[in-house]
Design a protein around this motif. Structure first.
Motif, mmCIF file in Angstrom:
data_model
loop_
_atom_site.group_PDB
_atom_site.id
_atom_site.type_symbol
_atom_site.label_atom_id
_atom_site.label_comp_id
_atom_site.label_asym_id
_atom_site.label_seq_id
_atom_site.Cartn_x
_atom_site.Cartn_y
_atom_site.Cartn_z
ATOM 1 N N ALA A 38 -40.309 -33.170 42.450
ATOM 2 C CA ALA A 38 -40.808 -34.074 41.414
ATOM 3 C C ALA A 38 -40.733 -35.536 41.804
ATOM 4 C CB ALA A 38 -40.045 -33.836 40.113
ATOM 5 N N ASN A 58 -45.847 -37.012 31.794
ATOM 6 C CA ASN A 58 -46.954 -36.079 31.974
ATOM 7 C C ASN A 58 -48.279 -36.678 31.532
ATOM 8 O OD1 ASN A 58 -46.141 -33.332 33.073
ATOM 9 N ND2 ASN A 58 -44.533 -33.675 31.558
ATOM 10 N N ILE A 92 -47.467 -28.817 36.859
ATOM 11 C CA ILE A 92 -46.641 -28.275 37.936
ATOM 12 C C ILE A 92 -47.206 -28.624 39.314
ATOM 13 C CG2 ILE A 92 -45.716 -26.421 36.520
ATOM 14 C CD1 ILE A 92 -47.649 -24.513 38.000
ATOM 15 N N LYS A 97 -44.154 -29.763 41.355
ATOM 16 C CA LYS A 97 -43.024 -29.996 40.468
ATOM 17 C C LYS A 97 -41.691 -29.779 41.169
ATOM 18 C CE LYS A 97 -41.541 -30.797 36.211
ATOM 19 N NZ LYS A 97 -41.748 -32.102 35.542
#
Length: 256
Positions: A161, A120, A141, A158
């Protein structure tokens, strides 16, 4: 089979990484406005990104092209400093040897122990139009990514992913074969999570690269190949790792 700068997508990795959230938290876009949805490989996307020569710690996003005779001369000087040797054995290698994937518990690297996992951190560094899971300032997300390898804009969610994967510019298996097999666990965790060695990219490009060095794989976008070679060299120098003679020759050729 040798594939130099392949434009072919050789495979897709399957990643199950869906994290549910109640709703998005909008974050103001700090990137370039009016970005194209996609671009040809030669266009290099919107051009967002920093030259590796001006981003020696990897904390700024992407890979901007290195242009101009002076800049390319600096790039060759840097690459020339990298030692060479043949690849060693892959025996004993596993991803686990470099710690848990995307752990935040790493010291002495940028973003380490900041309360957010490495993946992230990198999505936030390189992404635009960021939306976080409700109540989180870490877990993304959705976002847009100007992919340096294909030159296309990826509208990432997300739910899918694996469409964006984090590439180890100098692959971990390559590191293992070039000397990391003798390192401490701490040092292996560092190179696995160091933003200098990490780029969010098109997932299928990451899969096609596998553990190849520059002699066998280069980004399809030709304009960033010198930058890619410089970043590979920066990682090698920071961690005192050699590259193969063939890889060094290819790296120098990209900045000629």
């Amino acid at each position: 089979m040798r594939v130099r700068g392949s434009r072919a997508i050789l495979g897709f990795s399957v990643v199950a990484a869906v994290l549910a959230g109640c709703g998005p938290l909008d974050v103001p876009d700090i990137g370039v406005e009016h970005l194209a949805k996609s671009a040809s490989p030669k266009a290099g996307g919107s051009g967002r990104g920093a030259s590796p020569l001006e981003n020696p710690d990897g904390t700024r996003p992407g890979l901007a092209p290195i242009t101009g005779a002076k800049e390319k001369a600096k790039a060759r000087e840097l690459i020339e400093q990298v030692a060479t040797k043949k690849r060693g054995t892959k025996d004993g290698y596993s991803r686990d040897k470099f710690g848990s994937a995307w752990t935040d518990s790493v010291d002495d690297i940028p973003f380490g122990r900041n309360g957010c996992d490495t993946r992230n951190d990198l999505l936030r560094r390189d992404g635009q139009k960021l939306k976080y899971r409700e109540g989180s300032t870490c877990i993304l997300i959705s976002m847009t990514l100007d992919d340096p390898y294909t030159g296309k804009m990826i509208e990432w969610r997300k739910e899918k992913a694996s469409e964006v994967q984090i590439d180890h510019v100098m692959p971990l298996s390559y590191d293992w074969q070039m000397g990391a097999s003798r390192w401490s666990d701490t040092k292996r965790k560092q190179i696995a999570n160091d933003p200098l060695n990490l780029l969010p990219v098109n997932g299928s490009m990451n899969a096609s690269k596998s553990d190849s060095g520059p002699a066998d794989w280069l980004p399809p976008v030709t304009e960033i190949r010198c930058s890619y070679a410089v970043r590979f060299a920066q990682v090698a120098l920071k961690y005192a790792l050699p590259v193969t003679p063939e890889d060094k020759t290819t790296m120098l050729e990209q900045c000629a």
